[in-house]
Every structure is written in structure tokens, then in C-alpha cells.
Enzyme design. Sequence first.
Site, PDB file in Angstrom:
ATOM      1  N   LYS A 168       0.826  -1.215   0.000  1.00  0.00           N
ATOM      2  CA  LYS A 168       0.000   0.000   0.000  1.00  0.00           C
ATOM      3  C   LYS A 168       0.855   1.258   0.000  1.00  0.00           C
ATOM      4  CE  LYS A 168      -4.363  -1.778   1.497  1.00  0.00           C
ATOM      5  NZ  LYS A 168      -5.335  -2.032   2.567  1.00  0.00           N
ATOM      6  N   ARG A 200      -3.450 -10.141   4.970  1.00  0.00           N
ATOM      7  CA  ARG A 200      -3.843 -10.128   3.554  1.00  0.00           C
ATOM      8  C   ARG A 200      -2.679  -9.573   2.747  1.00  0.00           C
ATOM      9  NH1 ARG A 200      -5.912  -6.738  -0.271  1.00  0.00           N
ATOM     10  NH2 ARG A 200      -7.557  -7.565  -1.593  1.00  0.00           N
TER      11      ARG A 200
HETATM   12  N1  HH2 Z   1      -7.322  -3.678   0.926  1.00  0.00           N
HETATM   13  C1  HH2 Z   1      -7.629  -3.733  -0.393  1.00  0.00           C
HETATM   14  C2  HH2 Z   1      -8.700  -4.499  -0.848  1.00  0.00           C
HETATM   15  N2  HH2 Z   1      -9.439  -5.223   0.020  1.00  0.00           N
HETATM   16  N3  HH2 Z   1      -9.884  -5.953   2.219  1.00  0.00           N
HETATM   17  C3  HH2 Z   1      -9.608  -5.923   3.529  1.00  0.00           C
HETATM   18  N4  HH2 Z   1     -10.339  -6.650   4.398  1.00  0.00           N
HETATM   19  N5  HH2 Z   1      -8.577  -5.160   4.028  1.00  0.00           N
HETATM   20  C4  HH2 Z   1      -7.798  -4.399   3.209  1.00  0.00           C
HETATM   21  O1  HH2 Z   1      -6.898  -3.702   3.727  1.00  0.00           O
HETATM   22  C5  HH2 Z   1      -8.067  -4.414   1.800  1.00  0.00           C
HETATM   23  C6  HH2 Z   1      -9.149  -5.207   1.332  1.00  0.00           C
HETATM   24  C7  HH2 Z   1      -6.803  -2.955  -1.381  1.00  0.00           C
HETATM   25  O2  HH2 Z   1      -5.780  -3.731  -1.923  1.00  0.00           O
HETATM   26  P1  HH2 Z   1      -5.795  -4.564  -3.324  1.00  0.00           P
HETATM   27  O3  HH2 Z   1      -6.885  -5.598  -3.341  1.00  0.00           O
HETATM   28  O4  HH2 Z   1      -4.445  -5.106  -3.531  1.00  0.00           O
HETATM   29  O5  HH2 Z   1      -6.037  -3.501  -4.452  1.00  0.00           O
HETATM   30  P2  HH2 Z   1      -7.344  -3.033  -5.213  1.00  0.00           P
HETATM   31  O6  HH2 Z   1      -8.337  -2.608  -4.201  1.00  0.00           O
HETATM   32  O7  HH2 Z   1      -6.835  -1.925  -6.101  1.00  0.00           O
HETATM   33  O8  HH2 Z   1      -7.877  -4.213  -5.995  1.00  0.00           O
END
Ligand code: HH2
Length: 279
Positions: free
Chosen positions: A223, A257
Amino acid sequence: MSLVLRCASGPLECARPVVMGVLNLTPDSFSDGGEYLDPQAALERALALAAQGAALIDLGGESTRPGAEPVPLDEELRRVIAVVGRLRPLTRALISIDTSKPEVMRAAAAAGADLINDVYALRAPGALAALAESNCAVCLMHMRGEPRTMQQSPQYADVIGEVRTFLERRIEACRAAGIDEARIAIDPGFGFGKTLEHNLTLLRRLEQIRVAGRPILVGLSRKSMIGALTGKGTPERVHGSVAAALLAAQNGANILRVHDVAATVDALQVLAAVTDGRQ
Ligand code: HH2
């Protein structure tokens, strides 16, 4: 200590921290966007993450990065559901679906999902009922605002207190909808309507957001806070992310995660050897 999350296909014991591997089936996710749009590539990636030691695979059909545009229901269903159905018989890893839409929750539960990971904490109309009808566990995440605008100068008088109160209220809403507490995990939502200082405070005092003794899930992987601390672009944030995951685990996180499963699993093994004398 025993800390169990009751998922659709069985209990997840997470007193010793476990890893959730991220798999985004989107063109625009900030880290792996566009890489796994093809269902076959997605399946192979999911199995690779499980082989690296992920206890859960988190499939997402909609990016929640700051500024992301919402995805229409048909498109999200198309991206996610076929992969869940094909993956289910191929792995014993738990399948988590990153969604806020009740229709996707229902279809995912029917296709064999174990857990719904909802960054809106079941606040969409119909989401509590969809979850209650299923056997899935749920992760309730704190977010201030919505992804399109959430990073526009977020402010808190007391970030720990406000995140905690929000999570208490969402657990209460789940109870009222008939969702057993044993099915609930909580997440402070790193980067979701928070400055670097808010994120660092939450990481430092993570145990203080634990409500009702429920497992804490954290997503710090790659992040922008890792970028701000290291000066690195997204693909070069692996080392910083592993350090953050390890600190989170030491400070009370139960589910991590992450995008970089193998590296995080190695780090957790070192931590386990030091903290419980296990080798
Ligand atoms: N962060 C993201 C997405 N889902 N779910 C939970 N429970 N906690 C988090 O911190 C979280 C999440 C953002 O990351 P990512 O899926 O890698 O990216 P994107 O939202 O651009 O798909």
C-alpha cells in the site's frame, strides 16, 4: 489461546497468524491489475498462492484503490463466480470473496466461497441479509467515506476510538441480522480514509481495536503507506510489506492479507519460532 473463525467449509484457527493471498480479477487494481483477468491464469495463480502457504485466497472483481470507479454487477459476477466454481474442487485453501454487493455474496456462497471480505462492512442495502442466509464468514472492514474520495484529507479526533466504535456497531448490526459472532473477523482498513499517521497509530495500537475477541485481519501489502515510508514504487514494496506484516502479527493481527505469500509465510515462521519456541 484459541481464536477461531467459522467459515462455510470449516473453522479457521488463527491464534497463530495465517496468510490470505490476494488475487485481483480486475484490470485496474493498484498492484496486480490486469494480470489475472483470464480465468485460467487466475486459477493457476490461486493454486500457486495456496502452495506457497496461503490459508485463504481472496478473490476480488472490483478495485477499491483510492479513486477507483465502481464496477457494474454483471461484470463483477462474470469476473468472480466462474473462478470460484472452478477453484473450489481444486484446493483446500479457504476461498474469500472481496465484494460489497449482496448479489455477488449470494452467487459466491452458492459457488462454494467460505468468507465474504466486505470493505463496506455489510452496509449496502441487502448485504446483511445475504450474508445471514449463507454459511460464509465475513470480514467487517472500517472505511471512512468511499474509495473515490476517501483519501481527501481524512480527519479523526481519536482514530482508535472511532474505528473501534464503528466495528462494535457493525458487529451489533450482524448480531441483529442473525449472524453469529463466531463468523466475524474485523479489520481497521489501512489506507481507507486514513493518513500515514493514522495508519501508523493503528498498526502500533492494533490490539486496542479488537472487539468481542474477534480475529483481526490486516491489509498493508504494497500500500501507499509502504511507498511513503520506503520511497519505493508498488512492485518494489515487498520488503517493506513483509516488515509491516510481521509487526502487525506481533501486535495482534491474526490474518495477513498479502500479495507476496511466500515471503510473508517465511517471516511468520521466524516469528513463531521466536515467540512460541516452535521450530
Ligand atoms: N485492501 C484492499 C482491498 N481489500 N480488504 C480488507 N479486508 N482489508 C484491506 O486492507 C483491503 C481489502 C486494497 O488492496 P488490493 O486488493 O491489492 O487492491 P485493489 O483494491 O486496487 O484491488
